[in-house]
Design a protein around this motif. Structure first.
Motif, PDB file in Angstrom:
ATOM      1  N   LEU A  97       0.812  -1.223   0.000  1.00  6.87           N
ATOM      2  CA  LEU A  97       0.000   0.000   0.000  1.00  6.87           C
ATOM      3  C   LEU A  97       0.848   1.277   0.000  1.00  6.87           C
ATOM      4  N   GLN A  98       2.138   1.133   0.301  1.00  8.43           N
ATOM      5  CA  GLN A  98       3.072   2.270   0.254  1.00  8.43           C
ATOM      6  C   GLN A  98       2.525   3.501   1.002  1.00  8.43           C
ATOM      7  N   PRO A  99       2.291   3.380   2.314  1.00 11.80           N
ATOM      8  CA  PRO A  99       1.731   4.503   3.064  1.00 11.80           C
ATOM      9  C   PRO A  99       2.759   5.552   3.486  1.00 11.80           C
ATOM     10  N   GLN A 100       4.024   5.342   3.142  1.00 16.51           N
ATOM     11  CA  GLN A 100       5.052   6.293   3.554  1.00 16.51           C
ATOM     12  C   GLN A 100       4.825   7.648   2.897  1.00 16.51           C
ATOM     13  N   ARG A 101       5.094   8.679   3.656  1.00 20.53           N
ATOM     14  CA  ARG A 101       5.054  10.057   3.165  1.00 20.53           C
ATOM     15  C   ARG A 101       6.342  10.691   3.654  1.00 20.53           C
ATOM     16  N   ILE A 102       7.180  11.155   2.744  1.00 20.56           N
ATOM     17  CA  ILE A 102       8.529  11.594   3.085  1.00 20.56           C
ATOM     18  C   ILE A 102       8.690  13.065   2.742  1.00 20.56           C
ATOM     19  N   LEU A 103       9.005  13.853   3.753  1.00 22.71           N
ATOM     20  CA  LEU A 103       9.328  15.256   3.531  1.00 22.71           C
ATOM     21  C   LEU A 103      10.835  15.357   3.382  1.00 22.71           C
ATOM     22  N   VAL A 104      11.297  15.814   2.234  1.00 25.00           N
ATOM     23  CA  VAL A 104      12.725  16.002   1.983  1.00 25.00           C
ATOM     24  C   VAL A 104      13.057  17.433   2.377  1.00 25.00           C
ATOM     25  N   LEU A 105      13.925  17.568   3.366  1.00 25.82           N
ATOM     26  CA  LEU A 105      14.301  18.877   3.909  1.00 25.82           C
ATOM     27  C   LEU A 105      15.713  19.199   3.446  1.00 25.82           C
ATOM     28  N   LYS A 106      15.825  20.119   2.496  1.00 21.59           N
ATOM     29  CA  LYS A 106      17.160  20.445   1.997  1.00 21.59           C
ATOM     30  C   LYS A 106      17.398  21.944   1.890  1.00 21.59           C
ATOM     31  N   SER A 107      16.357  22.752   1.964  1.00 18.13           N
ATOM     32  CA  SER A 107      16.570  24.200   1.928  1.00 18.13           C
ATOM     33  C   SER A 107      17.101  24.652   3.282  1.00 18.13           C
ATOM     34  N   ALA A 108      17.802  25.760   3.288  1.00 19.71           N
ATOM     35  CA  ALA A 108      18.333  26.302   4.550  1.00 19.71           C
ATOM     36  C   ALA A 108      17.193  26.544   5.535  1.00 19.71           C
ATOM     37  N   GLU A 109      16.068  27.032   5.029  1.00 20.11           N
ATOM     38  CA  GLU A 109      14.918  27.299   5.904  1.00 20.11           C
ATOM     39  C   GLU A 109      14.376  26.016   6.532  1.00 20.11           C
ATOM     40  N   ALA A 110      14.195  24.971   5.721  1.00 16.86           N
ATOM     41  CA  ALA A 110      13.668  23.706   6.233  1.00 16.86           C
ATOM     42  C   ALA A 110      14.622  23.063   7.236  1.00 16.86           C
ATOM     43  N   LEU A 111      15.927  23.132   6.953  1.00 19.40           N
ATOM     44  CA  LEU A 111      16.908  22.555   7.876  1.00 19.40           C
ATOM     45  C   LEU A 111      16.961  23.344   9.182  1.00 19.40           C
ATOM     46  N   GLU A 112      16.740  24.627   9.111  1.00 13.17           N
ATOM     47  CA  GLU A 112      16.673  25.445  10.331  1.00 13.17           C
ATOM     48  C   GLU A 112      15.415  25.089  11.127  1.00 13.17           C
ATOM     49  N   GLN A 113      14.311  24.861  10.438  1.00 15.33           N
ATOM     50  CA  GLN A 113      13.072  24.453  11.106  1.00 15.33           C
ATOM     51  C   GLN A 113      13.249  23.103  11.800  1.00 15.33           C
ATOM     52  N   LEU A 114      14.036  22.221  11.204  1.00 21.91           N
ATOM     53  CA  LEU A 114      14.281  20.913  11.804  1.00 21.91           C
ATOM     54  C   LEU A 114      14.872  21.053  13.198  1.00 21.91           C
ATOM     55  N   LYS A 115      15.632  22.095  13.421  1.00 20.48           N
ATOM     56  CA  LYS A 115      16.255  22.305  14.734  1.00 20.48           C
ATOM     57  C   LYS A 115      15.216  22.573  15.819  1.00 20.48           C
ATOM     58  N   GLN A 116      13.988  22.931  15.428  1.00 16.71           N
ATOM     59  CA  GLN A 116      12.895  23.098  16.387  1.00 16.71           C
ATOM     60  C   GLN A 116      12.270  21.747  16.744  1.00 16.71           C
ATOM     61  N   VAL A 117      12.606  20.743  15.978  1.00 15.72           N
ATOM     62  CA  VAL A 117      12.010  19.419  16.124  1.00 15.72           C
ATOM     63  C   VAL A 117      12.945  18.446  16.837  1.00 15.72           C
ATOM     64  N   THR A 118      14.250  18.594  16.611  1.00 14.78           N
ATOM     65  CA  THR A 118      15.231  17.680  17.208  1.00 14.78           C
ATOM     66  C   THR A 118      16.575  18.372  17.425  1.00 14.78           C
ATOM     67  N   PRO A 119      17.250  18.026  18.526  1.00 15.61           N
ATOM     68  CA  PRO A 119      18.621  18.506  18.698  1.00 15.61           C
ATOM     69  C   PRO A 119      19.615  17.635  17.911  1.00 15.61           C
ATOM     70  N   CYS A 120      19.140  16.524  17.373  1.00 19.64           N
ATOM     71  CA  CYS A 120      20.001  15.555  16.699  1.00 19.64           C
ATOM     72  C   CYS A 120      19.973  15.745  15.184  1.00 19.64           C
ATOM     73  N   HIS A 121      20.238  16.964  14.750  1.00 20.66           N
ATOM     74  CA  HIS A 121      20.258  17.256  13.312  1.00 20.66           C
ATOM     75  C   HIS A 121      21.669  17.153  12.753  1.00 20.66           C
ATOM     76  N   PHE A 122      22.657  17.288  13.622  1.00 21.71           N
ATOM     77  CA  PHE A 122      24.077  17.140  13.282  1.00 21.71           C
ATOM     78  C   PHE A 122      24.508  18.036  12.114  1.00 21.71           C
ATOM     79  N   ASP A 123      23.768  19.108  11.900  1.00 19.28           N
ATOM     80  CA  ASP A 123      24.058  20.052  10.809  1.00 19.28           C
ATOM     81  C   ASP A 123      24.207  19.354   9.464  1.00 19.28           C
ATOM     82  N   ALA A 124      23.424  18.305   9.261  1.00 23.67           N
ATOM     83  CA  ALA A 124      23.449  17.581   7.992  1.00 23.67           C
ATOM     84  C   ALA A 124      22.897  18.472   6.877  1.00 23.67           C
TER      85      ALA A 124
END
Length: 170
Positions: A42-69
């Motif tokens: 059924l392929q229920p996966q939904r994947i948000l690809v975060l690659k813009s500077a803005e999206a990666l900065e927003q990720l820091k509000q979600v986890t401290p384990c972003h490792f500046d990837a």
């Protein structure tokens, strides 16, 4: 390279180069996720690809384990699209999303791209920050990029479970 060599070589990378991941490599990684088996396919996966500077900065509000990837993925599953086991009403979505994530991790490794599967994240913050639809359940964060020169496996990387403690034959 055979699968066992790939699996042994792969480790959780926590230091990345700032080099962006080429679109061709990213597409192969995402394709590997789409090829992953899911319940009833059924392929229920939904994947948000975060690659813009803005999206990666927003990720820091979600986890401290972003490792500046330089790239991250928020792996979700759609609760309305996954299969449910009739005997106990267990939805397959978290398992499906995990299989998908594993496929992408190994394809990334084959591409020379390191990754870390992050479970330490706030799913409520992820819903809010990334404005997820109500039916999407965040399951994992996958950070990835080219390993920094100083990246190295955990001291436990070479430690394997004893199969005799995990596998029981009857």
């Amino acid at each position: 390279m055979n699968f066992m060599d790939l699996a042994k070589r792969r480790y959780s990378v926590r230091k990345f180069q700032p080099t962006p991941i080429p679109e061709e490599s990213l597409q192969r990684i995402l394709d590997a996720g789409c090829l992953a088996p899911t319940a009833k396919n059924l392929q229920p996966q939904r994947i948000l690809v975060l690659k813009s500077a803005e999206a990666l900065e927003q990720l820091k509000q979600v986890t401290p384990c972003h490792f500046d990837a330089p790239l991250a993925m928020l792996i979700c599953y759609d609760t309305e699209a996954c299969w449910t086991r009739p005997e106990d009403q267990k939805p397959s979505g978290d398992i499906d999303a995990s299989i998908v994530t594993t496929h992408m991790i190994f394809q990334a490794e084959e591409e020379g791209i390191g990754s870390t599967w992050v479970m330490k994240f706030d799913p409520f913050a992820a819903r809010e920050v990334f404005q997820l639809p109500a039916a999407w359940e965040p399951t994992a964060v996958l950070v990835m990029g080219y390993p920094a020169e100083t990246a190295h496996p955990s001291h436990l990387h070479e430690t394997y479970a004893d199969p005799d403690t995990l596998i029981f034959s009857r």
